[in-house]
Design a protein around this motif. Structure first.
Motif, short mmCIF file in Angstrom:
data_model
loop_
_atom_site.label_atom_id
_atom_site.label_comp_id
_atom_site.label_asym_id
_atom_site.label_seq_id
_atom_site.Cartn_x
_atom_site.Cartn_y
_atom_site.Cartn_z
N PRO A 1 0.83 -1.21 0.00
CA PRO A 1 0.00 0.00 0.00
C PRO A 1 0.87 1.25 0.00
CG PRO A 1 0.10 -0.94 2.21
CD PRO A 1 0.91 -1.84 1.33
N SER A 2 0.44 2.27 -0.72
CA SER A 2 1.16 3.55 -0.78
C SER A 2 0.22 4.67 -0.40
CB SER A 2 1.70 3.80 -2.20
OG SER A 2 2.64 2.81 -2.57
N ARG B 1 5.35 4.07 1.91
CA ARG B 1 4.80 2.78 1.52
C ARG B 1 5.61 1.69 2.20
NH1 ARG B 1 8.20 5.11 -1.53
NH2 ARG B 1 9.75 3.99 -2.78
N ARG B 2 4.96 0.61 2.55
CA ARG B 2 5.65 -0.49 3.21
C ARG B 2 4.90 -1.78 2.91
NH1 ARG B 2 6.87 -2.95 8.72
NH2 ARG B 2 9.13 -2.72 8.99
N PRO B 3 5.58 -2.79 2.39
CA PRO B 3 4.88 -4.02 2.01
C PRO B 3 4.44 -4.84 3.20
CG PRO B 3 7.23 -4.24 1.62
CD PRO B 3 7.01 -2.82 2.01
N ILE C 1 -0.76 2.45 6.82
CA ILE C 1 -0.58 3.56 5.89
C ILE C 1 -1.82 4.46 5.87
CG2 ILE C 1 -0.24 4.17 3.46
CD1 ILE C 1 2.27 3.03 4.71
N LYS C 2 -1.58 5.76 6.05
CA LYS C 2 -2.67 6.75 5.97
C LYS C 2 -2.85 7.22 4.52
CE LYS C 2 -1.12 9.63 9.29
NZ LYS C 2 -1.17 10.75 10.27
N TRP C 3 -4.02 7.75 4.24
CA TRP C 3 -4.34 8.33 2.93
C TRP C 3 -3.98 7.36 1.79
CZ3 TRP C 3 -0.27 10.99 5.72
CH2 TRP C 3 -0.76 11.85 6.71
N VAL C 4 -4.31 6.09 1.99
CA VAL C 4 -3.90 5.08 1.01
C VAL C 4 -4.54 5.39 -0.34
CG1 VAL C 4 -5.76 3.48 1.67
CG2 VAL C 4 -3.69 2.62 0.58
N PRO D 1 8.62 -10.67 -4.29
CA PRO D 1 8.76 -9.84 -3.09
C PRO D 1 9.01 -8.38 -3.45
CG PRO D 1 10.71 -11.16 -3.45
CD PRO D 1 9.71 -11.65 -4.43
N LEU D 2 8.49 -7.50 -2.64
CA LEU D 2 8.63 -6.06 -2.84
C LEU D 2 9.36 -5.45 -1.65
CD1 LEU D 2 5.01 -5.24 -4.08
CD2 LEU D 2 7.04 -5.57 -5.49
N TYR D 3 10.18 -4.45 -1.93
CA TYR D 3 10.88 -3.72 -0.88
C TYR D 3 10.68 -2.23 -1.08
CZ TYR D 3 13.30 -7.53 1.42
OH TYR D 3 13.58 -8.65 2.16
N SER D 4 10.77 -1.49 0.00
CA SER D 4 10.79 -0.03 -0.04
C SER D 4 11.77 0.43 1.01
CB SER D 4 9.38 0.54 0.23
OG SER D 4 9.15 0.63 1.64
#
Length: 462
Positions: free
Chosen positions: A247-248, A265-267, A309-312, A321-324
């Motif tokens: 989510p972002s 954003r954080r997976p 996450i706010k204001w998604v 896999p995803l990273y941020s």
């Protein structure tokens, strides 16, 4: 009319499973099989290497992403918090980027954030209930609060973990009315910043850490209403191959060290996303307000606040896999008691306790006082709370005023009569049903996350 469920959340996966998940993802990321979202892999590797992030090869010849602990605890390190944000136009607030008023009797400004005053929970007759009113709820912003038109807002889902692989340019979309038409769920849950209690590393343990110097007011409980993320993922076409959900937010881009890291954003592993995560559009029975994520935010029970996450605005669902930066460079534990490349990404919150009383409060000597407080744990319901009024020499069981729950705090109280005038040190410690007890000293980590030690609370009898 959509149906509605009132539910208690289930526990997240235990730490060994999360650690195994993280090891697999790190292997895939460094092998080029995973994507660091928003930052090219080559760029992120260069950034991490320049910051001393890539450690020596681990077992099996793999490099571990994360910052190597190459400095003493007192050495200057980059703060995992943003520079002051540009104020929102027209915001009547003493904190840049926060929209709602912040009365001094309810809040302590902390840079771009606002910490809740614990003593304010006692200023109403009988005290504040289990849920903190929206106007008193703490605010944690990485940049600044956006004010978003709810009618024009869309949640966009895309990625290789959905049937047909919808792209960011041609996503599956839901408007706010679409979400409200789906089966609704209500949950009570805490939101707590990972750095809550950070200042006590310095004041109690003489350990220097960067970041917002929260005491214990970076936490709040509310009733949330919305639709389960699992329901939205199912309708968007979730496949069995999905492994990560990213989510972002729609807040302004976050710039650190001159590098634009994009929006927050954080997976989440898909197992957690399908478990108890809520896409919330109401807070305490009212539509979300801007500072708390309007029109829609995530609520991830039991996990650190950055996961909620706010204001998604978008959710990528991937079969890889995803990273941020928020689970590689930020929100890991670095220090002499952790691996050279840092711990797995921080997820579950720790055990804490707080008094509903101002630090340094003056109480009348020779009469009985009813002390109130709250304890909580992200791992399990609170089992017992003990209070010491003599600096930790003797401990007494407090009376629990709520049915303990893993996704919320438990209010407690105890009677105390200070016989003589003078200074006293109050302490409260909680134990949860998994046996986690607040220690005397928190294990140091360089960013000051997850302070769980017993907090010294000074008062004076006069």
């Amino acid at each position: 009319m959509p149906t509605e469920n009132t539910t208690r959340t289930t526990l997240a996966s235990p730490i060994p499973t999360e650690a195994a998940y993280d090891r697999l993802r790190r292997h895939q990321w460094l092998a080029g099989e995973a994507r660091a979202d928003g930052v090219e892999r080559r760029t992120l590797l260069r950034m991490l290497a320049a910051a001393g992030v890539l450690a020596a090869p681990a077992a099996g010849g793999l490099l571990t992403p994360g910052r190597a602990y190459a400095q003493s605890p007192a050495s200057p390190v980059p703060a995992a918090n943003p520079e002051p944000a540009v104020p929102v136009a027209g915001a009547a607030s003493p904190v840049p980027g926060i929209v709602k008023p912040l009365p001094a009797e309810w809040f302590v400004p902390r840079g771009t954030n606002a910490e809740m005053r614990w003593d304010a929970l006692r200023d109403a007759q009988g005290g504040i209930g289990r849920h903190v009113p929206v106007e008193r709820f703490f605010v944690r912003n990485h940049t600044s609060t956006p004010v978003i038109d709810a009618d024009g807002w869309r949640l966009r889902l895309f990625g290789s973990g959905l049937r047909g692989g919808p792209s960011a340019e041609r996503p599956v979309e839901f408007g706010l009315a679409d979400l409200r038409a789906l089966p609704a769920t209500r949950i009570s849950a805490l939101i707590e910043c990972a750095g809550n209690g950070r200042s006590f590393y310095a004041t109690q343990q003489n350990q220097t850490v960067p970041g917002t110097p929260w005491t214990l007011g970076g936490v709040g409980s509310a009733q949330w209403r919305g639709v389960r993320l699992a329901e939205v993922l199912r309708r968007a076409g979730l496949t069995r191959d999905a492994v990560d959900v990213l989510p972002s937010g729609l807040d302004p881009e976050y710039v650190s060290g001159g590098v634009d890291l994009g929006r927050v954003r954080r997976p989440l592993p898909v197992a957690k996303a399908l478990d108890d995560v809520l896409l919330a559009y109401e807070m305490n029975g009212e539509p979300l307000t801007p500072d708390h994520g309007a029109p829609v935010r995530l609520v991830v029970p039991g996990w650190i606040g950055i996961a909620s996450i706010k204001w998604v605005g978008s959710i990528e669902v991937a079969d890889q896999p995803l990273y941020s930066p928020w689970n590689t460079d930020f929100y890991r534990l670095f220090g002499p008691d952790y691996p050279a490349g840092g711990s797995a990404p921080v997820t579950t919150q720790v055990v804490k306790s707080a008094f509903e009383l101002a630090r340094g409060a003056v109480l009348e000597a020779g009469r009985e006082h009813r002390l109130h407080g709250r304890s909580w744990s992200g791992a399990a319901p609170v089992r017992r709370v003990e209070v010491s009024t003599d600096g930790g020499l003797r401990w007494h069981r407090a009376d629990l005023r709520d049915e303990p729950r893993a996704d919320n705090w438990t209010r407690w109280s105890i009677d105390w009569r200070p016989d003589r005038p003078g200074p006293y040190e109050l302490r409260a410690r909680a134990t949860d049903r998994r046996g986690n007890t607040q220690p005397e000293t928190a294990v140091f980590n360089r960013e000051g996350y997850l302070f769980d030690a017993v907090v010294v609370h000074p008062v004076t009898a006069a």
